[in-house]
Design a protein around this motif. Structure first.
Motif, short mmCIF file in Angstrom:
data_model
loop_
_atom_site.label_atom_id
_atom_site.label_comp_id
_atom_site.label_asym_id
_atom_site.label_seq_id
_atom_site.Cartn_x
_atom_site.Cartn_y
_atom_site.Cartn_z
N GLU A 55 4.95 -7.76 0.81
CA GLU A 55 3.04 -7.82 0.44
C GLU A 55 2.26 -6.39 0.13
O GLU A 55 1.50 -6.39 -0.05
CB GLU A 55 2.69 -8.86 2.02
CG GLU A 55 3.03 -9.80 1.99
CD GLU A 55 2.90 -10.54 3.68
OE1 GLU A 55 1.69 -9.76 5.12
OE2 GLU A 55 2.23 -11.75 3.44
N GLU A 56 3.03 -5.03 1.46
CA GLU A 56 2.67 -3.51 1.51
C GLU A 56 2.75 -3.22 -0.15
O GLU A 56 1.77 -2.38 -1.72
CB GLU A 56 3.14 -2.91 1.73
CG GLU A 56 2.47 -3.28 3.14
CD GLU A 56 2.80 -2.08 4.44
OE1 GLU A 56 3.99 -0.93 3.47
OE2 GLU A 56 3.70 -2.28 5.41
N ASP A 59 0.05 -5.44 -3.18
CA ASP A 59 -1.20 -5.01 -2.91
C ASP A 59 -0.82 -4.01 -3.58
O ASP A 59 -1.64 -3.38 -4.17
CB ASP A 59 -1.66 -4.79 -0.86
CG ASP A 59 -1.94 -6.04 -0.54
OD1 ASP A 59 -2.22 -7.17 -1.06
OD2 ASP A 59 -1.77 -5.77 0.58
N ARG A 63 -3.14 -3.41 -7.02
CA ARG A 63 -4.57 -2.51 -7.54
C ARG A 63 -3.81 -1.49 -8.28
O ARG A 63 -5.27 -1.40 -9.33
CB ARG A 63 -4.65 -1.49 -5.96
CG ARG A 63 -5.68 -0.65 -5.24
CD ARG A 63 -5.39 -0.30 -4.26
NE ARG A 63 -4.72 0.44 -3.63
CZ ARG A 63 -4.96 1.84 -3.88
NH1 ARG A 63 -5.48 2.30 -4.34
NH2 ARG A 63 -4.16 2.98 -3.45
#
Length: 300
Positions: A55-56, A59, A63
């Motif tokens: 999930e990191e 992200d 981005r």
């Protein structure tokens, strides 16, 4: 992990690490690889598997515009699959023969001839790298791997993960048939290898805090090694070990960047080396292992 973490929180983390780093990946040594890979493809659809890191990573990739919203589910699936196979390769490398490697690894390009002597091999935290080491040793490359210093303080409360990292470092040395050296600011081990007419191998995209002017930044020891390559006019070869997410085959790609002394500046050599990583990222961003630390790689 904080010293205030409760016993049960720590136990939960240790059990999760044991499952994700040891128990599930080690299935690879119990099953034929084609059957195991089919199972791994099913596991890669489990949303809880490597959840926090994935999930990191998602992200950061989102981005930085590295994927389209419509591709996010596929991207997470491939990130989990590559991660699982990369961990499994620790156990496979211990147990499988060179004949197994020849069956499941496709080699594109050629290593520098052993008679060439001293030189530099560069690779990245991309794909499934253990078989690149095994194949280099099989091709009689006398390669001395440099790794970032290992610090147990960074793994407080993560005993399983710490032991996994140590085991992977030991397997790197066994796979190469050469000791693994911790990189230092002086790069003495690299200089000794050059003096002995041997190769120095480094994963050059470990996190760094100093920009290089490229799209992505090299690690501190990677930059120091490239500086030595320019100073001593060393040949430089880049390789990467990819995973075919449909078949489970590994693809080793080897390309010479500089035959020795043709590139006169560290900046140009760094740009040439990292152009290979940028092409890999254009091919498939999900196979890069450091998305969760992307802030430390990309030039702002």
């Amino acid at each position: 992990m904080s010293g205030n973490t409760s016993f049960f929180d720590r136990l939960r983390v240790e059990l999760r690490d044991a499952l994700e780093l040891v128990l599930l990946p080690r299935l690879a040594v119990l099953l034929p690889w084609d059957a195991c890979f089919a199972l791994f493809r099913r596991m890669a659809r489990w949303e809880w598997l490597y959840r926090e890191a994935c999930e990191e990573a998602l992200d950061e990739a989102r981005r930085r515009g590295a994927l389209r919203p419509a591709d996010e589910a596929r991207w997470l699936y491939e990130q989990r699959l590559v991660t699982l196979v990369n961990h499994a390769d620790l156990y496979l490398s211990r147990r499988r023969s060179d004949a197994w490697m020849a069956h499941w690894l496709d080699v594109k390009g050629e290593w520098p001839p052993p008679s060439m002597g001293a030189g530099v091999l560069c690779t990245f935290h991309y794909g499934a790298g253990m078989w690149g080491l095994r194949q280099a040793a099989h091709a009689r490359m006398r390669a001395n791997a440099l790794v970032a210093p290992l610090d147990a303080e960074h793994f407080q409360g993560r005993n399983v993960r710490w032991r996994y990292v140590l085991a992977r470092t030991r397997e790197m040395a066994r796979a190469l048939g050469r000791p693994v050296r911790e990189a230092s600011k002086s790069m003495r081990s690299a200089l000794r290898a050059f003096e002995n007419g041997e190769l120095v191998l480094a994963v050059v995209d470990a996190p760094a805090n100093a920009g290089s002017g490229a799209i992505m930044q090299p690690s501190a020891h990677g930059l120091a090694l490239l500086r030595l390559a320019v100073e001593f006019k060393m040949p430089v070869t880049v390789y990467s070990t990819l995973l075919d997410v449909n078949t489970g085959r590994r693809i080793l790609r080897i390309e010479q960047v500089d035959a020795g002394g043709n590139i006169a500046s560290v900046e140009e050599l760094t740009a040439r080396v990292f152009a290979h990583l940028e092409r890999l990222m254009q091919r498939d961003t999900a196979a890069w292992h450091f998305w969760s630390e992307a802030e430390r790689f990309f030039v702002r």
